[in-house]
Write a protein that holds these residues in place. Structure first.
Motif, short mmCIF file in Angstrom:
data_model
loop_
_atom_site.label_atom_id
_atom_site.label_comp_id
_atom_site.label_asym_id
_atom_site.label_seq_id
_atom_site.Cartn_x
_atom_site.Cartn_y
_atom_site.Cartn_z
N TYR A 124 32.66 29.68 61.27
CA TYR A 124 31.52 30.08 61.85
C TYR A 124 31.73 31.72 62.23
N SER A 125 30.20 32.10 62.20
CA SER A 125 30.17 33.56 62.75
C SER A 125 30.95 34.30 63.61
N ASP A 126 30.98 33.57 64.84
CA ASP A 126 31.59 34.15 66.00
C ASP A 126 32.94 33.21 66.17
N GLY A 127 33.39 32.45 65.23
CA GLY A 127 34.66 31.90 65.21
C GLY A 127 34.59 30.56 66.10
N THR A 130 29.38 26.06 66.77
CA THR A 130 28.23 25.75 67.46
C THR A 130 27.30 24.85 66.99
N SER A 131 27.76 24.04 65.81
CA SER A 131 26.77 23.28 65.03
C SER A 131 27.00 21.78 65.43
N ASP A 132 25.87 21.04 65.11
CA ASP A 132 26.13 19.63 65.19
C ASP A 132 26.00 18.89 63.93
N SER A 234 28.19 28.93 50.70
CA SER A 234 27.53 29.56 51.80
C SER A 234 26.36 29.94 51.82
N ALA A 235 25.54 30.56 50.72
CA ALA A 235 24.12 30.95 50.70
C ALA A 235 23.30 29.83 50.65
N ASN A 245 24.94 28.74 62.68
CA ASN A 245 25.87 29.83 62.74
C ASN A 245 27.06 29.88 61.86
N PHE A 246 26.68 29.51 60.34
CA PHE A 246 27.70 29.49 59.55
C PHE A 246 28.02 30.78 58.93
N LYS A 247 29.20 30.99 58.83
CA LYS A 247 29.69 32.48 58.13
C LYS A 247 30.30 32.19 56.78
N GLU A 248 30.71 31.03 56.55
CA GLU A 248 31.52 30.39 55.29
C GLU A 248 31.36 29.22 54.99
#
Length: 260
Positions: A124-127, A130-132, A234-235, A245-248
């Motif tokens: 996640y972007s902020d570590g 926050t996703s369900d 990811s994309a 809030n996905f980063k990867e």
């Protein structure tokens, strides 16, 4: 006195013969571990190793056709650099001009990548999670990625010039029986600033990214080497779930690689 002269002459003759006789350990080729003497050798394109032994212990080495295989010597270790499929003779000569010759048969290198494990991974972007939808996404990736444990990708290399070909043919096997392979192509290059293999077969495409994480095996092993590769989603999932809030979002493949 004559009797003693004859005895001395006989002893000296035995010493001369003993020092000059190398029949018990003649010049020859040995396996890379230095164990068994060999009379012929099959090598895959690329590098392989033999040892020189016997004779004086000081050698020179040459090849009958360096366009097929070149031989380099470091002390008693012979490095064979096989460039293409074919046959050539390698000769070693020691400092007493005693020699041995061996025929080298160069075969294609077959590299097989077997999938040992697949699992999805999300960062996640902020570590913070926050996703369900994480479990839903992970399940969806594994079900839709179309690679499963036990799959094999078999690549054949016919040439080598210090590096293996960066593209060629691949056969994909969906189980260990290898009875029904799917023909396709592979290429190796940069994808999103990472080295990756791209496999294309039927209407499918898989991009498996490095960096390779070498877990076991060494350069001279025939395998298996164990590595971890990733297929990046990811994309796709950032667009599908913009608020997640996905980063990867990746699928991790643990693979074993054999070569012969």
């Amino acid at each position: 006195m004559k009797k003693w002269n004859n005895i001395i002459f006989l002893v000296l003759s035995m010493l001369v013969v003993g020092c000059g006789d190398n029949d018990e350990n003649p010049v020859g080729f040995y396996t890379s571990s230095g164990g068994d003497r060999i009379e012929g050798f099959s090598a895959s394109v690329g590098e392989s190793w033999l040892r020189a032994g016997g004779g004086s212990g000081v050698y020179k080495v040459s090849s009958s056709d360096e366009s097929i295989v070149r031989a380099e010597l470091s002390q008693e270790v012979i490095t064979l650099k096989a460039y293409k499929v074919g046959q050539a003779e390698i000769t070693i000569v020691d400092s007493r001009e005693e020699s041995a010759t061996i025929e080298i048969t160069v075969c294609p290198l077959i590299r097989t990548i077997e999938v040992m494990e697949t699992r999805a991974f999300i960062r996640y972007s902020d570590g913070r999670d926050t996703s369900d939808v994480e479990e839903k996404v992970k399940k969806e990736i594994i079900e839709n990625m179309d690679i499963a444990k036990g799959w094999q990708f078999k690549m054949v290399y016919d040439h080598w010039n210090g590096a293996y070909e960066r593209e060629g043919k691949v056969t994909v096997y969906q189980d260990a029986s290898q009875e029904e392979g799917i023909e396709g192509t592979y290429s190796m290059g940069n994808v999103e600033n990472k080295i990756a293999y791209t496999f294309k077969y039927e209407d499918r495409e898989h991009i498996l990214q490095f960096p390779e994480i070498l877990e076991s095996g060494i350069a001279r092993d025939t395998g298996p080497q164990k590595m971890t590769w990733i297929e990046n989603y990811s994309a796709e999932y950032k667009e599908k779930y913009p608020d997640a809030n996905f980063k990867e979002v990746v699928c991790i493949l643990r693979v074993a690689i054999w070569r012969r």
